[in-house]
Structure formats: C-alpha cells, structure tokens
Design an enzyme around this catalytic site. Structure first.
Site, PDB file in Angstrom:
ATOM      1  CB  SER A 196       0.679 -10.645   1.327  1.00  0.00           C
ATOM      2  OG  SER A 196       1.604  -9.634   1.634  1.00  0.00           O
ATOM      3  CG  HIS A 329       4.707 -10.105  -2.387  1.00  0.00           C
ATOM      4  ND1 HIS A 329       5.202 -10.677  -1.236  1.00  0.00           N
ATOM      5  CD2 HIS A 329       3.559  -9.485  -2.033  1.00  0.00           C
ATOM      6  CE1 HIS A 329       4.385 -10.422  -0.228  1.00  0.00           C
ATOM      7  NE2 HIS A 329       3.383  -9.698  -0.682  1.00  0.00           N
TER       8      HIS A 329
END
Length: 356
Positions: A196, A329
C-alpha cells in the site's frame, strides 16, 4: 477517499505509541497483540525491555480507552487486559522465546531474523499507512536466509512515537535513503517490497538511490496504485469519520476497535498523517527506473483496480509482471498468501528467471 490505508493493528501502531517496545535497533519477539487479542484479553509474545510491563519506561498507562471487554466471565478494561498480557509475555521472553538481534541504521530499520553471514542481497520491507515494522514479522521469517531482510519503521510510531510524523511521501523516502547511504547498506544488491503506501515510499527511495548511483535490484509493489494514477489534491479528506469509514471498507480491522473512542484516539493521529501523505502525493516527472518491477494485486481490492496495478509497468524500462491474488486490499495478511508471495520474492531475488 483515495488513500493507501493499512490495517489498524492497535498494539503494532497505536498503543505502541505509549507501550514500550525494544530499544532502538533491537527486534521484538514473535507476534504482537492485535485488536482481537485486546478484545479477548489474550497475550502473545511481546517485545519489552522494561521489567514487568511497558509502563515503567513510559510512565503510567493511558487513562483513556477504558472501554470494557468481556473475557469469558471476566470483565476487564482493554488497557488492563493489555497490561496483564504484556506482563505475562515478559515471562515468555525471559524463558528464551527468542533473542534480540541488533539491526543497522538505528531508528529506521529492524532486522527481525538473522540470516546468512554472507547474504546474496538485501530486502527492505515498507509498511502501509498506519502500519509499523512489525506487520512484516512473519514475512521476514519466511524470507530470512540468503536474503538480508530489514523492515522499515516510519517516524511517529512504536519506539519512534516521540518523533514528528512525516506527512510527505518524498520526504519519508529521502530520509530513509539517506539512512541507507550513511550506514553503507547499499553494499549488497538492494530490493524494496512495499505494501500500500509503502510502495510509494519504496518507489521514491528507489528513484533517489538511482540518482545517487545505487540502482535497486527489484521493486515489489503490493496493493497500491501506480504513481502515475495517484494524483495530489489541494483538499485532503482526512476527517476522522472518513478515515474510519475507509478502514471499515478496506477490512482487516476489528470493528470493536473502530467503535471504541479511546482506541480511535490512539491510532487516528498516525492514520491522519499517512492519509495526508498519500492524498497529496504527486509523482514528479522523471526518467523510468531501470529495474524489474513486480506488482501484486488483490482482485477484490476496493482501492486498487487491476488497471491501476498494471500501470506500474510505466515506472520502469525493465521487466514487469503483475500477479493477482484472491482477496482484497489486505490479501497479504492471509498466511497462505504470505507464503506464496515469499516464494515469489525469493525466486526473483535469488537468480531465477526474470519476468519477460
């Protein structure tokens, strides 16, 4: 809200701004308390050098976050549960659960697992927004050996809690790269693995090091939009409600932690700063890197679609590959996926064929 949020591991990030961790340059023992552990009053091995609990080093435990949690028939406050768990974990440390291993570059880098005396290359692991070095503990364990694995600790969290938060991606990368150069950690081929927000920091660090004559060996980008698809914004949505809403949407955080005002007060400052860093990030024009890039994508990621992951191909003139994983994610938090990604990283860094 477009942001590279990370999971909220309370004891890994928020509470550890108050709870003592290991001394700078030393590693914690395996496993840290998660939000679920706090809610259940359970303990896992936890790093602490202060006898009987963290508070001796940093003072009294926080008075906030006293929301109670039921543990079987026992009703305890979350902070009380944490103190009890850490104290019990001390006994496991003294029993020799693991040893502390010194790491180079002081504040910035931790070496969780000692590898070969003659490693082939060095790998930096860069955590997500709101995350800390401990997120990569198991991943480091899977990779240590012929690879010297170092995890990055950003300012403002865990043992660096007293340092100012840095809400600028390029500045984070510059400070990290400077530490690598000052401590001569470019003596081995250097690869970077970010998750991320950590991908953006890794990309900027790779660019900085290339300009200094130290090109990276490989760049791994997990769960992140490519730099060209992350646009800086004049107005940043960093309200607490928006941040918590994103955490709920991305998953991976205990809902009871998000609903607890005391716990939110502990972790929101870091997430607010990291949110601003990602929101304002805008890639400056530069020549593509000449380094292999592997992008890794969770197919159900609500923040990164496949096109944004594929766009990492534009940052390099070298080989590129895109690997898809089931999950969102935080696909990476699943143990089986971590093992598969570790095999992928190892194969790329230890001489197996590059992507075409």
């Amino acid at each position: 809200m477009t942001n590279g949020f990370g999971q909220c591991h309370i004891a890994r990030m928020g509470v550890n701004r108050t709870v003592a961790g290991p001394r700078v340059g030393e590693t914690p023992v395996e496993g840290l308390l998660t939000g679920a552990d706090l809610a259940a009053g359970q303990d896992r091995p936890h790093s602490t050098r202060a006898p009987y609990g963290p508070w001796r080093r940093w003072g009294s435990p926080p008075k906030r976050a006293a929301t109670s949690a039921t543990v079987g028939q026992t009703h305890v406050g979350k902070c009380d549960a944490l103190v009890h768990a850490v104290a019990r974990s001390r006994e496991r440390v003294e029993a020799g659960v693991t040893a502390f291993v010194k790491a180079p570059a002081g504040r910035w880098l931790w070496r969780y697992h000692r590898g070969s005396d003659h490693p082939v290359c060095r790998l930096l692991l860069l955590p997500h927004a709101g995350g800390s070095a401990s997120y990569f503990y198991r991943f480091s364990q899977l990779l240590a050996g012929d690879i010297d694995v170092l995890t990055v600790q950003y300012p403002g969290r865990m043992e660096r809690y007293a340092e100012p938060l840095v809400c600028d991606i390029e500045e984070l990368a510059r400070q990290l790269s400077t530490a690598l150069l000052e401590h001569e950690l470019t003596d081995l081929p250097l690869a970077l693995f970010g998750h991320s927000m950590g991908c953006l920091v890794g990309y900027e660090a790779a660019s900085f090091l290339a300009e200094k004559g130290h090109p990276a060996r490989w760049l791994f980008a997990s769960s992140c939009r490519a730099p060209g698809t992350v646009h800086g914004k004049a107005a940043v949505r960093t309200t607490d409600d928006a941040i918590v809403a994103d955490l709920r949407r991305l998953g991976g955080t205990d809902v009871s932690v998000l609903d607890d005002p005391g716990m939110r007060e502990l972790f929101l400052p870091v997430l607010r700063s990291d949110s601003r860093a990602v929101e304002l990030y805008g890639e400056r024009p530069r020549a593509p890197l000449n380094v292999p890039v592997t992008a890794i994508h969770g197919v159900d990621d609500p923040w990164v679609d496949r096109r944004a992951a594929q766009a990492w191909s534009a940052v390099t003139s070298g080989p590129f590959e895109l690997r898809d994983f089931l999950g969102g994610h935080f696909y990476f938090s699943q143990a089986e996926h971590q093992a598969t990604v570790a095999d992928l990283v190892r194969s790329r860094l230890l001489g197996m064929p590059s992507p075409s």
